[in-house]
Design an enzyme around this catalytic site. Structure first.
Site, PDB file in Angstrom:
ATOM      1  N   PHE A 108      11.133   0.625  13.593  1.00 49.99           N
ATOM      2  CA  PHE A 108       9.796   1.137  13.264  1.00 49.99           C
ATOM      3  C   PHE A 108       9.904   2.152  12.130  1.00 49.99           C
ATOM      4  CE2 PHE A 108       6.067   3.882  14.156  1.00 49.99           C
ATOM      5  CZ  PHE A 108       5.081   2.918  14.036  1.00 49.99           C
ATOM      6  N   ALA A 113      -6.408   8.963   2.745  1.00 45.46           N
ATOM      7  CA  ALA A 113      -6.510   7.809   1.859  1.00 45.46           C
ATOM      8  C   ALA A 113      -7.597   6.878   2.380  1.00 45.46           C
ATOM      9  CB  ALA A 113      -5.172   7.082   1.776  1.00 45.46           C
ATOM     10  N   THR A 114      -7.953   7.037   3.644  1.00 45.23           N
ATOM     11  CA  THR A 114      -8.925   6.125   4.229  1.00 45.23           C
ATOM     12  C   THR A 114      -9.604   6.742   5.445  1.00 45.23           C
ATOM     13  OG1 THR A 114      -9.191   4.064   5.430  1.00 45.23           O
ATOM     14  CG2 THR A 114      -7.054   5.092   5.578  1.00 45.23           C
ATOM     15  N   ALA A 137      -0.255  -1.905   5.948  1.00 46.47           N
ATOM     16  CA  ALA A 137       0.350  -1.744   7.277  1.00 46.47           C
ATOM     17  C   ALA A 137      -0.317  -2.642   8.320  1.00 46.47           C
ATOM     18  CB  ALA A 137       0.249  -0.284   7.704  1.00 46.47           C
ATOM     19  N   PHE A 138      -1.595  -2.896   8.130  1.00 44.21           N
ATOM     20  CA  PHE A 138      -2.312  -3.739   9.092  1.00 44.21           C
ATOM     21  C   PHE A 138      -1.695  -5.140   9.169  1.00 44.21           C
ATOM     22  CE2 PHE A 138      -5.849  -6.453  10.472  1.00 44.21           C
ATOM     23  CZ  PHE A 138      -6.281  -5.752  11.595  1.00 44.21           C
ATOM     24  N   GLU A 139      -1.119  -5.607   8.067  1.00 53.06           N
ATOM     25  CA  GLU A 139      -0.540  -6.957   8.018  1.00 53.06           C
ATOM     26  C   GLU A 139       0.908  -7.005   8.521  1.00 53.06           C
ATOM     27  OE1 GLU A 139      -2.488  -5.743   5.362  1.00 53.06           O
ATOM     28  OE2 GLU A 139      -4.160  -7.001   6.042  1.00 53.06           O
ATOM     29  N   HIS A 191     -10.433   4.914   7.849  1.00 51.33           N
ATOM     30  CA  HIS A 191      -9.976   4.114   8.985  1.00 51.33           C
ATOM     31  C   HIS A 191      -8.482   4.276   9.273  1.00 51.33           C
ATOM     32  CE1 HIS A 191      -9.961   1.131   5.600  1.00 51.33           C
ATOM     33  NE2 HIS A 191      -8.846   0.738   6.160  1.00 51.33           N
ATOM     34  N   PHE A 204       0.861  -1.193   0.000  1.00 53.64           N
ATOM     35  CA  PHE A 204       0.000   0.000   0.000  1.00 53.64           C
ATOM     36  C   PHE A 204       0.898   1.246   0.000  1.00 53.64           C
ATOM     37  CE2 PHE A 204      -3.436   2.753   1.028  1.00 53.64           C
ATOM     38  CZ  PHE A 204      -4.613   2.043   0.892  1.00 53.64           C
ATOM     39  N   ARG A 240       9.448  12.626   4.052  1.00 51.39           N
ATOM     40  CA  ARG A 240      10.108  11.674   4.970  1.00 51.39           C
ATOM     41  C   ARG A 240      10.619  10.415   4.263  1.00 51.39           C
ATOM     42  NH1 ARG A 240       6.768  14.908   7.085  1.00 51.39           N
ATOM     43  NH2 ARG A 240       6.862  15.595   9.248  1.00 51.39           N
TER      44      ARG A 240
END
Ligand code: INI
Length: 156
Positions: free
Chosen positions: A116, A88-89, A59-61, A91, A25, A130
């Site tokens: 991280f 973008a979302t 990122a959730f995965e 959530h 993503f 960034r």
């Protein structure tokens, strides 16, 4: 400051095995973070064959893949790389908080250090800044933090 016994990590990556876990993503951003991380490790002595890249959908995965890699016992450290961009979302907050908490939990539960390298920004412009432009490269910064953490933990 008085002279006291100090333990700190040397930034030498020679002989380490590192896994990078990167989300697809926002890959236009994430690929720059991956490039920054690879460049950092190689310039600090890591042999390319000791660097493994794992791709996940978003990122959730990231936490689940980090957990499997950490449990495998094959890696001295893991770097999670991704970009969550608000707008973008709807959530955004859920994905950002689950990914962040999840990655921290994996590191604490397994004892394997995790760098991280997950951007959470309000705009694409902030993410671009960034990812190798005017605010540096967060992938390289997280690689530096991971390397220092691996080397300091070895001595504790
Ligand atoms: N994943 C990201 O890595 N970045 C995002 O900005 C993002 N947004 O905006 O939705 C995102 N969503 C996907 C999510 O991480 C999961 O892959 C998806 O929900 C399937 O589980």
């Amino acid at each position: 400051m008085p002279h006291i016994k100090t333990i700190e990590g040397k930034l030498n990556a020679q002989g380490l095995k590192i896994a990078l876990v990167a989300s697809r993503f926002n890959d236009i951003i994430v690929d720059r973070l991956v490039g920054g991380a690879v460049d950092y490790f190689v310039r600090h002595g890591l042999e390319r064959e000791n660097l493994t890249l794992v791709r996940v959908p978003g990122a959730f995965e990231l936490p689940l893949a980090c957990r499997k890699l950490a449990q495998s016992g094959k890696y001295d450290g893991i770097e999670a790389l991704g970009a969550i961009i608000r707008g973008a979302t709807p959530h955004f907050d859920f994905v950002a908080s689950e990914a962040t908490k999840g990655i921290a939990g994996v590191s604490l539960d397994t004892g394997v250090p995790i760098g991280f390298g997950l951007l959470t920004t309000d705009s694409i412009e902030q993410a671009v800044e960034r990812a190798g432009s005017k605010a540096g490269n967060k992938g390289a910064e997280a690689a530096a933090a991971l390397l220092e953490t691996i080397r300091v933990l070895e001595q504790l």
